[in-house]
Design a protein around this motif. Sequence first.
Motif, PDB file in Angstrom:
ATOM      1  N   THR A   1       8.915  29.768 -32.838  1.00  0.00           N
ATOM      2  CA  THR A   1      10.052  30.453 -32.669  1.00  0.00           C
ATOM      3  C   THR A   1      10.556  29.723 -31.188  1.00  0.00           C
ATOM      4  O   THR A   1      11.723  30.179 -30.554  1.00  0.00           O
ATOM      5  N   GLN A   2       9.928  28.599 -30.818  1.00  0.00           N
ATOM      6  CA  GLN A   2      10.297  28.058 -29.577  1.00  0.00           C
ATOM      7  C   GLN A   2       9.874  26.626 -29.413  1.00  0.00           C
ATOM      8  O   GLN A   2       8.812  26.095 -30.235  1.00  0.00           O
ATOM      9  N   GLY A   3      10.320  25.811 -28.589  1.00  0.00           N
ATOM     10  CA  GLY A   3      10.197  24.164 -28.578  1.00  0.00           C
ATOM     11  C   GLY A   3      10.398  23.630 -29.700  1.00  0.00           C
ATOM     12  O   GLY A   3      10.991  23.715 -30.797  1.00  0.00           O
ATOM     13  N   GLU A   4       9.330  22.488 -30.037  1.00  0.00           N
ATOM     14  CA  GLU A   4       9.740  21.341 -30.902  1.00  0.00           C
ATOM     15  C   GLU A   4       9.466  21.957 -32.376  1.00  0.00           C
ATOM     16  O   GLU A   4       9.980  21.298 -33.363  1.00  0.00           O
ATOM     17  N   GLN A   5       8.393  23.110 -32.481  1.00  0.00           N
ATOM     18  CA  GLN A   5       8.045  23.394 -33.949  1.00  0.00           C
ATOM     19  C   GLN A   5       9.355  24.191 -34.593  1.00  0.00           C
ATOM     20  O   GLN A   5       9.305  23.840 -35.822  1.00  0.00           O
ATOM     21  N   VAL A   6      10.373  24.644 -33.817  1.00  0.00           N
ATOM     22  CA  VAL A   6      11.543  25.283 -34.425  1.00  0.00           C
ATOM     23  C   VAL A   6      12.298  24.274 -35.211  1.00  0.00           C
ATOM     24  O   VAL A   6      12.370  24.569 -36.602  1.00  0.00           O
ATOM     25  N   ALA A   7      12.252  22.940 -35.049  1.00  0.00           N
ATOM     26  CA  ALA A   7      13.115  22.137 -35.676  1.00  0.00           C
ATOM     27  C   ALA A   7      12.512  21.497 -36.867  1.00  0.00           C
ATOM     28  O   ALA A   7      13.020  20.903 -37.766  1.00  0.00           O
ATOM     29  N   GLN A   8      11.011  21.652 -36.715  1.00  0.00           N
ATOM     30  CA  GLN A   8      10.212  21.191 -37.790  1.00  0.00           C
ATOM     31  C   GLN A   8      10.019  22.194 -38.824  1.00  0.00           C
ATOM     32  O   GLN A   8      10.151  21.642 -40.206  1.00  0.00           O
ATOM     33  N   LEU A   9       9.779  23.345 -38.670  1.00  0.00           N
ATOM     34  CA  LEU A   9       9.619  24.595 -39.482  1.00  0.00           C
ATOM     35  C   LEU A   9      10.882  25.092 -40.314  1.00  0.00           C
ATOM     36  O   LEU A   9      10.929  25.304 -41.307  1.00  0.00           O
ATOM     37  N   TRP A  10      11.896  25.626 -39.311  1.00  0.00           N
ATOM     38  CA  TRP A  10      12.889  26.420 -39.738  1.00  0.00           C
ATOM     39  C   TRP A  10      13.880  25.783 -40.804  1.00  0.00           C
ATOM     40  O   TRP A  10      14.295  26.456 -41.864  1.00  0.00           O
ATOM     41  N   PRO A  11      14.090  24.546 -40.776  1.00  0.00           N
ATOM     42  CA  PRO A  11      15.081  23.841 -41.749  1.00  0.00           C
ATOM     43  C   PRO A  11      14.305  23.982 -43.141  1.00  0.00           C
ATOM     44  O   PRO A  11      15.003  24.227 -44.159  1.00  0.00           O
ATOM     45  N   ILE A  12      13.286  23.945 -43.238  1.00  0.00           N
ATOM     46  CA  ILE A  12      12.448  24.103 -44.582  1.00  0.00           C
ATOM     47  C   ILE A  12      12.451  25.551 -45.202  1.00  0.00           C
ATOM     48  O   ILE A  12      12.674  25.503 -46.374  1.00  0.00           O
ATOM     49  N   LEU A  13      12.270  26.479 -44.202  1.00  0.00           N
ATOM     50  CA  LEU A  13      12.502  28.015 -44.578  1.00  0.00           C
ATOM     51  C   LEU A  13      13.942  28.198 -45.101  1.00  0.00           C
ATOM     52  O   LEU A  13      14.256  28.835 -46.043  1.00  0.00           O
ATOM     53  N   PHE A  14      14.851  27.923 -44.114  1.00  0.00           N
ATOM     54  CA  PHE A  14      16.244  27.935 -44.318  1.00  0.00           C
ATOM     55  C   PHE A  14      16.921  27.308 -45.559  1.00  0.00           C
ATOM     56  O   PHE A  14      17.593  27.927 -46.278  1.00  0.00           O
ATOM     57  N   GLU A  15      16.529  25.997 -45.449  1.00  0.00           N
ATOM     58  CA  GLU A  15      17.362  25.285 -46.486  1.00  0.00           C
ATOM     59  C   GLU A  15      16.599  24.994 -47.871  1.00  0.00           C
ATOM     60  O   GLU A  15      17.276  25.227 -49.013  1.00  0.00           O
ATOM     61  N   ARG A  16      15.133  24.628 -47.695  1.00  0.00           N
ATOM     62  CA  ARG A  16      14.386  24.270 -48.775  1.00  0.00           C
ATOM     63  C   ARG A  16      14.259  25.580 -49.673  1.00  0.00           C
ATOM     64  O   ARG A  16      14.421  25.485 -50.808  1.00  0.00           O
ATOM     65  N   HIS A  17      13.762  26.676 -49.014  1.00  0.00           N
ATOM     66  CA  HIS A  17      13.285  27.844 -49.786  1.00  0.00           C
ATOM     67  C   HIS A  17      14.536  28.925 -49.679  1.00  0.00           C
ATOM     68  O   HIS A  17      14.240  30.043 -50.338  1.00  0.00           O
ATOM     69  N   GLY A  18      15.588  28.905 -48.963  1.00  0.00           N
ATOM     70  CA  GLY A  18      16.669  29.801 -48.933  1.00  0.00           C
ATOM     71  C   GLY A  18      16.473  31.115 -48.408  1.00  0.00           C
ATOM     72  O   GLY A  18      16.864  31.928 -48.915  1.00  0.00           O
ATOM     73  N   LEU A  19      15.569  30.984 -47.252  1.00  0.00           N
ATOM     74  CA  LEU A  19      15.170  32.540 -46.712  1.00  0.00           C
ATOM     75  C   LEU A  19      16.109  32.651 -45.732  1.00  0.00           C
ATOM     76  O   LEU A  19      16.688  31.979 -45.059  1.00  0.00           O
ATOM     77  N   GLU A  20      16.018  34.145 -45.248  1.00  0.00           N
ATOM     78  CA  GLU A  20      16.661  34.718 -44.223  1.00  0.00           C
ATOM     79  C   GLU A  20      15.431  35.661 -43.478  1.00  0.00           C
ATOM     80  O   GLU A  20      14.606  36.222 -44.111  1.00  0.00           O
TER      81      GLU A  20
END
Length: 802
Positions: A403-422
């Motif tokens: 939830t901080q740093g460079e990992q946010v931009a790598q992980l969360w688009p997958i969860l939000f966009e690929r898998h449609g999670l909230e």
Amino acid sequence: MLGVQRRSYGNQAAVNIKAAELLGTIHDALEAKNYRGIDLERLMVRLLFCLFADDTGIFGNKDDFLYLIEERTDADGGNVGRVLNELFEVLDTHADQRVTGMDPEFGKFPYVNGALFTGALRTAVFDAQMRDDLIAAAKFDWGKVSPAIFGSLFQSVMDKGERRKKGAHYTTEPNIMKVIGPLFLDELCSELDRLKAGRDGGKRPALLAFQERLGSLDFLDPACGCGNFLVVTYRELRAMEQEVLEAVYDVNSPMLYDVEALSVVRLAQFHGIELEEFPAHIAEVAMWMTEHLANIELGRTFGKVFADIPLTDSANIVHGDALEIDWDTVLPHERCFAVMGNPPFVGQSYQSPEQRIQMARIIDAKSGKPGSLDFVCAWFIKAGAYIASGPTRIGLVSTNSITQGEQVAQLWPILFERHGLEIAFAHRTFAWGSDARGKAHVHVVIIGLTHRSVQPREKRLFSYDDIDGEPDETVHDALTAYLFDAGSVGNRHMVIAEATRPLSAPKPLRMGSKIVDGGHYIFSPDEKRQFVEDEPASAELFVPLIGSLEFIRGSKRWLLLLQQVSPSTLHTLPKVLERVRAVRDFRAASKKVATQRLAAFPLRFEVNTIPRGAYLVVPEVSSERRAYVPIGWLTPPTVPTNLIQTLQEATKWDFGVVTSAMHMAWLRHMGGRLKSDYRYSIGLVYNTFPWPEASPAQRAQIEALAQAVLDARAEWPASSLADLYDPDTMPANLRKAHAALDLAVDRLYRTKAKGAPFATDRDRVEHLFGLYEALVNPMASEAAKQNKRVARKAARKTGAVS
């Protein structure tokens, strides 16, 4: 009134920790006698079962096991191993198949089944002290110990290196409740309370329907370890079922009911995947014991205490690699009510080659690049794919790095966009605990996710003023990947992307010198002194070298700086030339092509930052205990290393903004971490930070307050920056100077006309997040502002408090 609710999750009973220590002592003594491997693991599980069974009615009379050890083993412990093996054989044999004429002290033990005692073990060798330790463990009241202690037992006996390799961090019950509470338990409890308060006419059918629903819920822990999450969840469901039964049936006429048939919550509803055989087996035993304790409670209420043995029903614990197994083969996703657990936390630098391959496949099979994500992220991504668009809930623990740093931009688009999670709920950073020796000290978050199509209207957020304390709960319409309110932005899924140049800063921040010399140009004070004694003419070629550590602690190293030295001079300095050749050879031997090329220029650095005037320095790494990263000035000829970021031609205005609470809040939330220390990144922190607008008068005020901070430091000339910014020793005058500067910078972002002062760092970051969106996506930002205006207007009409 403020929309904040303090939540308490309690403390783990000290009795659980004591129990783990007792078994840990026996384990260590056996291991010291070279009794190791699978035999030791199985022996410990069997002993654990026997200790529980002896105090909870499974073995019939209480203390049958204790009496057997005290009366049938020798004082020197010599025959303890043989007695235990004989007992295990009896426990694995049906009563009508046992040999006749056996010692009645063995014969009174029941047949257990469940494969727990199947298979012979090597005979363990005990001594007098080990026998005493076993007797002490048997005298301990195991009826008071939660079966969730099994995980702590496993951690107690694991090698520390193995724990790190596997990412194992076992979980206390209060921390498990932080996951399963908002994931589903709070909702079920509220529903039960509502049904119990209903009208009598429809209450009984509604409660029985609720009980049937409890018996229909399936749970999956895809990194179950010793089953702690499954154990606590099963126990809580059985407790709710007990409430239902007590409300429905007349407890004053208990003999009218078939007690053993009253419960519909079954072990078969609980599913887990575990890589290691030992903890998987412990999970099965823990679930059996939890079922037995729940049955005892049910029997006490309805008049018939019973032990459900031989063991038949069991949890579905699959021994295998959760990243290789298709979770649908363990539990079809359409049946799964909730995915939960505490997956391994292994960081990028600790991942094995096999784990990196797994990460790459799960993140993006086409690119084959695992990125810099922690191993735990694979479980989040796989869970998102598993639930598809269904109603299954996800609740997982993670290191706070996601939830901080460079990992946010790598992980969360997958969860939000690929898998449609909230994000349905989240616990912001807090300290993780464990009931075991060598307990893990990590900073974690808990993330609750659902598919967008079934997301709850209100999102729950738990925030910790004290990471070792209890959280405050707030409710929001939406949460960002950084775990704060998304109300200030138009795009709740926005992430901070590393920027190659400043979005609003007036000057660029540069990395210090990256020398890449194999240590041949860098000297400690003693090494420099000896070198100059051997080659006196080299003295004028040394300059101070400062990195994060030296700057903060006030220590010093020296650099042999040769870039402006003429070839003719170098030829008069044979020892200096030895260093030059050593650097050339070091670079030429590198596996990196760029470093090999640099070998042709041995006097130069990979990054050459040689300031010609005074410059502002920002340490790249600083302790998370400090409220402020110690920032200040250096002057030539001091050379900064690449562990320092430099701002050349900086003014006190620059210093005032960068050292303010606003900038520190941005760093804490957007910067990465090295372990738990702050890691100041130019691309993620400085370049993305929204700088304030200021009038000449406001700039002058900030510069004066910045100078006051420097003056306050100067009053303590014998103290290093480490001393001055240690929260335990920070001088009052320095705190006061920083507080005045913080308030002035805050006002540049939020005047009285624009709203109330910032109360917390989270308030600051939420505001800055909106400003960042305005820099990168002005249209979305304007839409967010319009939505907020509409919401405020609606609130005024209805009389609601904004």
